[in-house]
Design an enzyme around this catalytic site. Sequence first.
Site, PDB file in Angstrom:
ATOM      1  N   ASP A  25       0.853  -1.194   0.000  1.00 21.29           N
ATOM      2  CA  ASP A  25       0.000   0.000   0.000  1.00 21.29           C
ATOM      3  C   ASP A  25       0.890   1.246   0.000  1.00 21.29           C
ATOM      4  O   ASP A  25       1.913   1.311   0.688  1.00 21.29           O
ATOM      5  CB  ASP A  25      -0.905  -0.005   1.237  1.00 21.29           C
ATOM      6  CG  ASP A  25      -2.061   0.981   1.103  1.00 21.29           C
ATOM      7  OD1 ASP A  25      -3.225   0.525   1.017  1.00 21.29           O
ATOM      8  OD2 ASP A  25      -1.810   2.207   1.107  1.00 21.29           O
ATOM      9  N   GLY A  82     -15.866   2.352   4.030  1.00 20.15           N
ATOM     10  CA  GLY A  82     -14.659   3.164   3.850  1.00 20.15           C
ATOM     11  C   GLY A  82     -13.912   2.871   2.567  1.00 20.15           C
ATOM     12  O   GLY A  82     -12.705   3.119   2.474  1.00 20.15           O
ATOM     13  N   HIS A 108     -10.412  -5.189  -3.315  1.00 19.79           N
ATOM     14  CA  HIS A 108      -9.083  -5.424  -2.758  1.00 19.79           C
ATOM     15  C   HIS A 108      -9.185  -5.811  -1.292  1.00 19.79           C
ATOM     16  O   HIS A 108     -10.156  -5.479  -0.618  1.00 19.79           O
ATOM     17  CB  HIS A 108      -8.185  -4.192  -2.928  1.00 19.79           C
ATOM     18  CG  HIS A 108      -8.767  -2.933  -2.350  1.00 19.79           C
ATOM     19  ND1 HIS A 108      -9.706  -2.184  -3.017  1.00 19.79           N
ATOM     20  CD2 HIS A 108      -8.539  -2.293  -1.179  1.00 19.79           C
ATOM     21  CE1 HIS A 108     -10.036  -1.134  -2.277  1.00 19.79           C
ATOM     22  NE2 HIS A 108      -9.350  -1.180  -1.152  1.00 19.79           N
TER      23      HIS A 108
HETATM   24  P1  5GP Z   1      -9.840   1.433   0.478  1.00 18.97           P
HETATM   25  O1  5GP Z   1     -10.134   2.595   1.383  1.00 18.97           O
HETATM   26  O2  5GP Z   1     -10.474   1.595  -0.878  1.00 18.97           O
HETATM   27  O3  5GP Z   1     -10.148   0.123   1.115  1.00 18.97           O
HETATM   28  O4  5GP Z   1      -8.281   1.432   0.319  1.00 18.97           O
HETATM   29  C1  5GP Z   1      -7.588   1.870  -0.807  1.00 18.97           C
HETATM   30  C2  5GP Z   1      -6.115   1.742  -0.486  1.00 18.97           C
HETATM   31  O5  5GP Z   1      -5.398   1.928  -1.682  1.00 18.97           O
HETATM   32  C3  5GP Z   1      -5.611   2.792   0.517  1.00 18.97           C
HETATM   33  O6  5GP Z   1      -5.035   2.108   1.638  1.00 18.97           O
HETATM   34  C4  5GP Z   1      -4.586   3.582  -0.287  1.00 18.97           C
HETATM   35  O7  5GP Z   1      -3.472   3.970   0.476  1.00 18.97           O
HETATM   36  C5  5GP Z   1      -4.216   2.617  -1.395  1.00 18.97           C
HETATM   37  N1  5GP Z   1      -3.807   3.251  -2.636  1.00 18.97           N
HETATM   38  C6  5GP Z   1      -4.472   4.245  -3.305  1.00 18.97           C
HETATM   39  N2  5GP Z   1      -3.817   4.571  -4.427  1.00 18.97           N
HETATM   40  C7  5GP Z   1      -2.726   3.771  -4.477  1.00 18.97           C
HETATM   41  C8  5GP Z   1      -1.659   3.647  -5.433  1.00 18.97           C
HETATM   42  O8  5GP Z   1      -1.570   4.332  -6.444  1.00 18.97           O
HETATM   43  N3  5GP Z   1      -0.699   2.715  -5.144  1.00 18.97           N
HETATM   44  C9  5GP Z   1      -0.759   1.929  -4.036  1.00 18.97           C
HETATM   45  N4  5GP Z   1       0.232   1.046  -3.849  1.00 18.97           N
HETATM   46  N5  5GP Z   1      -1.747   2.025  -3.134  1.00 18.97           N
HETATM   47  C10 5GP Z   1      -2.716   2.940  -3.348  1.00 18.97           C
END
Ligand code: 5GP
Length: 114
Positions: free
Chosen positions: A30, A93, A100
């Site tokens: 992440d 969230g 994912h």
């Molecule tokens: P969600 O809130 O949708 O469950 O989590 C999305 C996750 O994706 C977050 O923890 C955020 O830090 C991660 N994330 C967002 N954009 C990117 C990216 O471009 N690269 C990586 N490696 N992680 C990302």
Amino acid sequence: MQDCIFCKIVQKEIPGKVVYEDDQVLAFHDINPVAPVHVLLIPKQHIPTHFDITAEDTKLIGHLHLVASRIAEQLDLGEKGFRLVSNCKEYGGQLVFHLHFHLLGGRHLKWPPG
Ligand code: 5GP
Ligand code: ZN
């Protein structure tokens, strides 16, 4: 899918620190870790949310979970354990609408989440 950041990581259009890859699943660190180990596991195919998982995807989702435990072992989480979570839509969230799972470990995580 166009404009999906995780599809772009799958297509190598934007970089990701990949820890595991096969024909179905990609796992990468992440970009904004909330624990010493914070790996994201995604199906390579674009599935927006849990509600979009179909009966045809059940093997894929099971495979992803097997991969998660293998990665956890490789990253030394075998003894202390880890958390595998998926955020779904607004109240869950979810910010990125490509299914994912967050593999979190390396510290004692609190429960319940905020
Ligand atoms: P969600 O809130 O949708 O469950 O989590 C999305 C996750 O994706 C977050 O923890 C955020 O830090 C991660 N994330 C967002 N954009 C990117 C990216 O471009 N690269 C990586 N490696 N992680 C990302
Ligand atoms: Zn996608």
